[in-house]
Design a protein around this motif. Structure first.
Motif, PDB file in Angstrom:
ATOM      1  N   GLU A  43      97.579  39.222 102.421  1.00  8.66           N
ATOM      2  CA  GLU A  43      97.262  40.536 102.985  1.00  8.66           C
ATOM      3  C   GLU A  43      98.297  40.931 104.036  1.00  8.66           C
ATOM      4  O   GLU A  43      98.722  42.092 104.095  1.00  8.66           O
ATOM      5  N   VAL A  46     101.421  41.955 102.175  1.00 11.86           N
ATOM      6  CA  VAL A  46     101.262  43.286 101.583  1.00 11.86           C
ATOM      7  C   VAL A  46     101.372  44.345 102.673  1.00 11.86           C
ATOM      8  O   VAL A  46     102.053  45.371 102.503  1.00 11.86           O
ATOM      9  N   GLU A  47     100.731  44.118 103.813  1.00 13.53           N
ATOM     10  CA  GLU A  47     100.788  45.070 104.926  1.00 13.53           C
ATOM     11  C   GLU A  47     102.217  45.193 105.457  1.00 13.53           C
ATOM     12  O   GLU A  47     102.691  46.296 105.738  1.00 13.53           O
ATOM     13  N   ARG A  49     104.985  44.669 103.804  1.00 12.53           N
ATOM     14  CA  ARG A  49     105.766  45.413 102.800  1.00 12.53           C
ATOM     15  C   ARG A  49     105.472  46.906 102.880  1.00 12.53           C
ATOM     16  O   ARG A  49     106.372  47.730 102.784  1.00 12.53           O
ATOM     17  N   ARG A  50     104.213  47.252 103.051  1.00 11.55           N
ATOM     18  CA  ARG A  50     103.838  48.662 103.152  1.00 11.55           C
ATOM     19  C   ARG A  50     104.481  49.286 104.384  1.00 11.55           C
ATOM     20  O   ARG A  50     105.068  50.370 104.312  1.00 11.55           O
ATOM     21  N   ARG A  51     104.413  48.591 105.515  1.00 15.44           N
ATOM     22  CA  ARG A  51     105.004  49.106 106.752  1.00 15.44           C
ATOM     23  C   ARG A  51     106.521  49.210 106.635  1.00 15.44           C
ATOM     24  O   ARG A  51     107.128  50.144 107.159  1.00 15.44           O
ATOM     25  N   GLU A  53     108.191  49.823 103.854  1.00 20.76           N
ATOM     26  CA  GLU A  53     108.462  51.003 103.033  1.00 20.76           C
ATOM     27  C   GLU A  53     108.308  52.285 103.846  1.00 20.76           C
ATOM     28  O   GLU A  53     109.119  53.201 103.731  1.00 20.76           O
ATOM     29  N   VAL A  54     107.270  52.347 104.668  1.00 23.59           N
ATOM     30  CA  VAL A  54     107.061  53.528 105.514  1.00 23.59           C
ATOM     31  C   VAL A  54     108.228  53.671 106.488  1.00 23.59           C
ATOM     32  O   VAL A  54     108.763  54.777 106.683  1.00 23.59           O
TER      33      VAL A  54
END
Length: 187
Positions: A43, A46-47, A49-51, A53-54
Motif C-alpha cells: 500500500e 502504491v501510494e 507511486r501515485r504521489r 505521478e502527481v
C-alpha cells in the motif's frame, strides 16, 4: 488388524497433536503478521507511486507555465538588458561574452538564447555583443580622430585589430581607415 492404543499412548499422542496445533497456530500468526506487513508495504508503494505521478504532472505543468511566463517576460528582460548594456558598457571588456551577458541579467545561457531567438534581429547573443562593439568602434572612430586603430579596437572590446577591421568591413563595407578618411573629407 489395527493395534489398539492404550490410554496413556492416546494421551501422549493428543499432547503431541496439541503441541503441533500450537506450533501451527504460532506459524499462522507469524505468517498473518508477515502478510499484513507486506500488505502495508505494498500500500505504501502504491501510494508512493501515485504521489510520484502527481508530482511529475505538477512539475510538467510548472515547466510549461515557466516557459510561457519566460516568453511573457521577454520584453522586460530585453529592456533590462539594454539598460545594463548602455549604462555599464560591459562589451568593452574583450572577455565579455554571451555567458557573461546571461550572468549580468541573472538568467541561464539557455534562457538568453531563447530571448534572442524570440525578441531580437540578432541571431545570437554573441552577434549582439559583436554589433555593440562595432557600433562603439564606429563612434570612437568618429569622435576620436587621434586614436589609432589599435586603440579603438582595444577600447571597443575587440581582442585584436584584425577582428575590428573585419567587423567594420562587414558592417559598412569599408575598413576603419577608409571610414575615417570619408569622415575627414566631409568636414
Amino acid at each position: 488388524m489395527a493395534k489398539e492404543l492404550t490410554k496413556e499412548q492416546l494421551q501422549e499422542e493428543n499432547a503431541a497433536l496439541r503441541q503441533e496445533i500450537e506450533r501451527l497456530k504460532d506459524e499462522l500468526i507469524r505468517l498473518v503478521g508477515r502478510n499484513l506487513d507486506l500488505t502495508e508495504r505494498l500500500e505504501e508503494d502504491v501510494e508512493l507511486r501515485r504521489r510520484t505521478e502527481v508530482a511529475k504532472e505538477l512539475l510538467d505543468g510548472n515547466i510549461t507555465r515557466q516557459r510561457n511566463a519566460d516568453l511573457q517576460d521577454d520584453p522586460q528582460l530585453m529592456a533590462l538588458m539594454e539598460l545594463k548594456v548602455e549604462s555599464d558598457l560591459p562589451y568593452k571588456d574583450p572577455q565579455f561574452n554571451a555567458k557573461a551577458l546571461a550572468e549580468l541579467l541573472g538568467v541561464s545561457h539557455e534562457r538568453l538564447i531563447k530571448l534572442f531567438r524570440h525578441q531580437t534581429i540578432h541571431r545570437t547573443p554573441d552577434a549582439y555583443i559583436d554589433n555593440l562593439r562595432t557600433l562603439y568602434a564606429l563612434k570612437l572612430l568618429r569622435e576620436h580622430s587621434n586614436y589609432t586603430i589599435a586603440v579603438v579596437a582595444e577600447e571597443a572590446g575587440f581582442a585584436n585589430v584584425r577582428t575590428l577591421q573585419r567587423r567594420i568591413q562587414d558592417a559598412i563595407g569599408m575598413t576603419p581607415v577608409e571610414y575615417r578618411l570619408m569622415l575627414t573629407r566631409d568636414e
